[in-house]
Write a protein that holds these residues in place. Structure first.
Motif, mmCIF file in Angstrom:
data_model
loop_
_atom_site.group_PDB
_atom_site.id
_atom_site.type_symbol
_atom_site.label_atom_id
_atom_site.label_comp_id
_atom_site.label_asym_id
_atom_site.label_seq_id
_atom_site.Cartn_x
_atom_site.Cartn_y
_atom_site.Cartn_z
ATOM 1 N N GLY A 132 -10.513 6.720 0.786
ATOM 2 C CA GLY A 132 -11.608 6.305 -0.098
ATOM 3 C C GLY A 132 -11.563 4.830 -0.468
ATOM 4 N N LYS A 133 -10.419 4.182 -0.180
ATOM 5 C CA LYS A 133 -10.322 2.746 -0.491
ATOM 6 C C LYS A 133 -10.948 1.926 0.646
ATOM 7 C CE LYS A 133 -6.867 2.811 -3.902
ATOM 8 N NZ LYS A 133 -7.632 3.583 -4.878
ATOM 9 N N LYS A 134 -11.329 0.687 0.300
ATOM 10 C CA LYS A 134 -11.871 -0.241 1.295
ATOM 11 C C LYS A 134 -10.867 -1.365 1.526
ATOM 12 C CE LYS A 134 -15.557 2.021 2.027
ATOM 13 N NZ LYS A 134 -15.613 2.758 3.298
ATOM 14 N N ARG A 135 -11.123 -2.166 2.548
ATOM 15 C CA ARG A 135 -10.152 -3.218 2.908
ATOM 16 C C ARG A 135 -9.795 -4.110 1.717
ATOM 17 N NH1 ARG A 135 -8.914 -4.540 7.946
ATOM 18 N NH2 ARG A 135 -8.894 -6.769 7.560
ATOM 19 N N ALA A 136 -10.798 -4.470 0.923
ATOM 20 C CA ALA A 136 -10.542 -5.375 -0.213
ATOM 21 C C ALA A 136 -9.555 -4.754 -1.209
ATOM 22 C CB ALA A 136 -11.854 -5.697 -0.914
ATOM 23 N N ASP A 137 -9.505 -3.416 -1.255
ATOM 24 C CA ASP A 137 -8.599 -2.745 -2.203
ATOM 25 C C ASP A 137 -7.158 -2.745 -1.691
ATOM 26 O OD1 ASP A 137 -10.934 -1.943 -3.585
ATOM 27 O OD2 ASP A 137 -11.117 -0.179 -2.286
ATOM 28 N N LEU A 138 -6.976 -3.060 -0.408
ATOM 29 C CA LEU A 138 -5.679 -2.813 0.228
ATOM 30 C C LEU A 138 -4.863 -4.089 0.462
ATOM 31 C CD1 LEU A 138 -6.865 -0.141 2.840
ATOM 32 C CD2 LEU A 138 -5.753 0.244 0.641
ATOM 33 N N ALA A 162 -3.111 -6.076 -1.442
ATOM 34 C CA ALA A 162 -1.817 -6.301 -2.108
ATOM 35 C C ALA A 162 -0.965 -5.034 -2.192
ATOM 36 C CB ALA A 162 -2.069 -6.857 -3.505
ATOM 37 N N ILE A 163 -1.189 -4.118 -1.261
ATOM 38 C CA ILE A 163 -0.442 -2.845 -1.274
ATOM 39 C C ILE A 163 1.059 -3.092 -1.075
ATOM 40 C CG2 ILE A 163 -0.054 -0.807 0.193
ATOM 41 C CD1 ILE A 163 -2.467 -0.635 -1.752
ATOM 42 N N THR A 164 1.886 -2.419 -1.879
ATOM 43 C CA THR A 164 3.350 -2.550 -1.742
ATOM 44 C C THR A 164 3.888 -1.379 -0.915
ATOM 45 O OG1 THR A 164 3.824 -1.198 -3.673
ATOM 46 C CG2 THR A 164 3.476 -3.562 -4.060
ATOM 47 N N VAL A 199 7.464 -2.469 14.877
ATOM 48 C CA VAL A 199 7.800 -3.816 14.373
ATOM 49 C C VAL A 199 6.983 -4.116 13.108
ATOM 50 C CG1 VAL A 199 7.628 -6.293 14.889
ATOM 51 C CG2 VAL A 199 8.495 -4.710 16.624
ATOM 52 N N ALA A 200 5.693 -3.816 13.151
ATOM 53 C CA ALA A 200 4.812 -4.119 12.017
ATOM 54 C C ALA A 200 5.218 -3.318 10.780
ATOM 55 C CB ALA A 200 3.363 -3.820 12.399
ATOM 56 N N VAL A 201 5.512 -2.026 10.967
ATOM 57 C CA VAL A 201 5.859 -1.181 9.817
ATOM 58 C C VAL A 201 7.198 -1.628 9.220
ATOM 59 C CG1 VAL A 201 6.436 1.170 9.091
ATOM 60 C CG2 VAL A 201 4.479 0.772 10.595
ATOM 61 N N ALA A 202 8.165 -1.950 10.078
ATOM 62 C CA ALA A 202 9.467 -2.411 9.564
ATOM 63 C C ALA A 202 9.272 -3.689 8.752
ATOM 64 C CB ALA A 202 10.446 -2.627 10.716
ATOM 65 N N ALA A 203 8.436 -4.607 9.258
ATOM 66 C CA ALA A 203 8.202 -5.872 8.542
ATOM 67 C C ALA A 203 7.476 -5.610 7.223
ATOM 68 C CB ALA A 203 7.395 -6.824 9.423
ATOM 69 N N PHE A 204 6.531 -4.688 7.243
ATOM 70 C CA PHE A 204 5.830 -4.347 5.990
ATOM 71 C C PHE A 204 6.816 -3.760 4.974
ATOM 72 C CE2 PHE A 204 3.826 -0.848 3.578
ATOM 73 C CZ PHE A 204 3.090 -1.634 2.690
ATOM 74 N N LEU A 205 7.679 -2.866 5.438
ATOM 75 C CA LEU A 205 8.634 -2.230 4.517
ATOM 76 C C LEU A 205 9.641 -3.248 3.962
ATOM 77 C CD1 LEU A 205 9.281 1.214 6.289
ATOM 78 C CD2 LEU A 205 8.207 0.844 4.053
ATOM 79 N N GLU A 206 9.914 -4.303 4.752
ATOM 80 C CA GLU A 206 10.823 -5.364 4.271
ATOM 81 C C GLU A 206 10.111 -6.363 3.373
ATOM 82 O OE1 GLU A 206 12.187 -7.250 7.799
ATOM 83 O OE2 GLU A 206 13.407 -5.517 8.376
ATOM 84 N N GLY A 207 8.800 -6.240 3.290
ATOM 85 C CA GLY A 207 8.036 -7.161 2.432
ATOM 86 C C GLY A 207 7.603 -8.432 3.129
ATOM 87 N N SER A 208 7.758 -8.496 4.467
ATOM 88 C CA SER A 208 7.400 -9.751 5.143
ATOM 89 C C SER A 208 6.056 -9.695 5.874
ATOM 90 C CB SER A 208 8.517 -10.167 6.108
ATOM 91 O OG SER A 208 8.782 -9.144 7.022
ATOM 92 N N LEU A 209 5.350 -8.587 5.819
ATOM 93 C CA LEU A 209 4.024 -8.494 6.454
ATOM 94 C C LEU A 209 3.088 -7.736 5.508
ATOM 95 C CD1 LEU A 209 2.816 -9.148 9.386
ATOM 96 C CD2 LEU A 209 2.981 -6.690 9.769
ATOM 97 N N PRO A 210 1.901 -8.300 5.246
ATOM 98 C CA PRO A 210 0.958 -7.578 4.375
ATOM 99 C C PRO A 210 0.448 -6.300 5.047
ATOM 100 C CG PRO A 210 0.243 -9.868 4.759
ATOM 101 C CD PRO A 210 1.372 -9.599 5.692
ATOM 102 N N PHE A 211 0.063 -5.352 4.221
ATOM 103 C CA PHE A 211 -0.416 -4.057 4.725
ATOM 104 C C PHE A 211 -1.554 -4.226 5.732
ATOM 105 C CE2 PHE A 211 -3.034 -0.177 4.271
ATOM 106 C CZ PHE A 211 -2.079 0.778 4.565
#
Ligand code: NAD
Ligand code: MG
Length: 397
Positions: free
Chosen positions: A191-197, A199-201, A340-352
């Motif tokens: 239900g969310k849109k791109r603008a809502d996503l 700053a996702i942690t 690679v992308a998911v690992a980087a996201f989980l480490e905080g180095s790639l935005p969702f």
């Protein structure tokens, strides 16, 4: 008594598998337990389940595993490294293998279990995405069985005719099947849109509304890549063309998937969202055993909703269809870039929101080739990981 190897024993699926095994001590015994790096957790499981062999995948931890098993008074033997994993599932120590390692790291042991003719309880969807045809060939040549544990694929397996469910690459049309309807919860951001996503942690992405799972698959559920990987998984496991697979969002996660037949009948498998159902089914198939799962209360559930996925916001689903259409090595590239992308996201180095962008850029950079064999796929996997890393370092987005 069936001897069961549980690979990924310290993970979410591993815990569910061991829970079912513990409920049936006359039927099943955990004979091999394997984990990546969590030595203390693995030793605790060995004390409880008394397997013949414990394998720690990180070879540097072999001495630590051996010492801690001895200190705990356990008579379980210790082994370490990827080769030891493959060896453990190939020999006489087990009849069935729960393939519940996360990611491409599970490929070698999954293939080894298939080649050895074991009953393969397949949770490690990344291995079928990377190497579907090779895995099916290994199952056929090994003479064993592949029972899907991924809840949707387990549901489809249950809804297909018995003769269809356990054969390699069957013709769905010949069995009167028109379509497979793969359900998706929609994840935590439905239900969310791109603008809502923007700053996702990682913790927000891992807070799944219906399923409790490891962090990698939780992020995949949040991006809808999990469903994309599952479309490719369904293609290989059931011989369904991309056009025969439709993704339907079903937020209650009670209908685990459906099979539509030529006569208009649609068969579904329902149950509470608890992986012990699929694991108990796959362990005991074709019999049925208790799984410890509460009975489904349809009246309490109230209504069941179904809606189309939001493919503009959750672009990973279409990237998976694109890789499937390109064929050959493209799904291997997709999977590697996603890891690679998911690992980087989980480490905080790639935005969702950069997860699909990195995957798309990697798919753009590496053209699909026909699969020449396992060495070729491993090479492509490595190339795709390096390409994704370099693109990330250069700030592609
Ligand atoms: P998890 O993170 O909870 O557990 C992963 C397990 O894999 C751990 O035991 C870990 O030690 C092991 N592992 C990780 N890297 C390894 C390596 N390099 N070598 C050997 N072992 C390694 O993950 P999970 O949620 O249990 O998921 C496991 C697999 O099952 C994934 O492929 C996932 O997509 C699939 N799956 C999970 C669920 C679920 O509900 N959790 C549902 C469907 C499919
Ligand atoms: Mg699933």
């Amino acid at each position: 008594m069936k001897q069961v190897a549980v690979l990924g024993a310290t993970g979410s699926i591993g815990a569910s598998a061991l829970d079912v095994i513990a409920r049936h001590p006359q039927r099943f015994r955990a004979s091999v337990l394997a984990a990546h790096r969590k030595v203390d957790e693995l030793v605790a499981l060995c004390v409880r389940f008394k397997p013949d062999l414990a394998v720690i995948a990180d070879a540097a931890l072999e001495a630590s595993l051996r010492d801690k098993l001895a200190a705990a008074g356990s008579s379980t033997r210790a082994a370490a490294g990827q080769a030891a994993l493959a060896e453990a599932v190939s020999g006489d120590l087990c009849d069935s293998v729960v393939a519940a390692i996360v990611g491409a790291a599970g490929l070698e042991s999954t293939l080894a279990a298939a080649r050895a003719g074991k009953r393969l309880l397949l949770a490690n969807k990344e291995s079928v995405v990377m190497a579907g045809p090779l895995l099916l060939d290994a199952v056929r040549d090994g003479g064993g069985e592949l029972i899907p544990v991924d809840s949707e694929h387990n549901a489809i397996f249950q809804c297909l005719p018995a003769s269809q469910s356990n054969r390699g690459r069957p013709e769905l049309g010949a069995a009167g099947v028109r379509r497979i309807l793969l359900t998706a919860s929609g994840g935590p951001f439905r239900g969310k849109k791109r603008a809502d996503l923007a700053a996702i942690t990682p913790d927000q992405a891992c807070a799944h509304p219906k399923w409790s799972m490891g962090r990698k698959i939780s992020v995949d559920s949040a991006t809808l890549m999990n469903k994309g990987l599952e479309v490719i998984e369904a293609h290989w496991l059931f011989g369904a063309t991309p056009a025969q697979i439709e993704v339907v969002v079903h937020p209650q996660s009670l209908v685990h998937s459906l099979v539509e037949y030529a006569d208009g009948s649609v068969l579904a498998q329902l149950g509470n969202p608890d992986m012990r159902t699929a694991l108990a089914h796959a362990l005991a198939w074709p019999e049925r055993i208790r799984a410890g799962v509460a009975p489904l209360d349809l009246v309490a559930a109230g209504s069941l909703q179904f809606e189309a996925p939001d493919r503009d916001t959750f672009r990973c689903l279409d990237l998976a269809y694109r890789a499937l259409a390109a064929g050959g090595t493209a799904p291997t590239v997709l999977n590697a870039a996603n890891e690679v992308a998911v690992a980087a996201f989980l480490e905080g180095s790639l935005p969702f929101l950069a997860i699909p962008e990195l995957i798309e850029a990697t798919l753009d950079a590496i053209s699909a080739e026909p699969v020449a064999g396992i060495e070729h796929l491993l090479h492509v996997d490595l190339t795709a990981r390096r390409t994704a890393q370099i693109k990330m370092q250069r700030g592609f987005c």
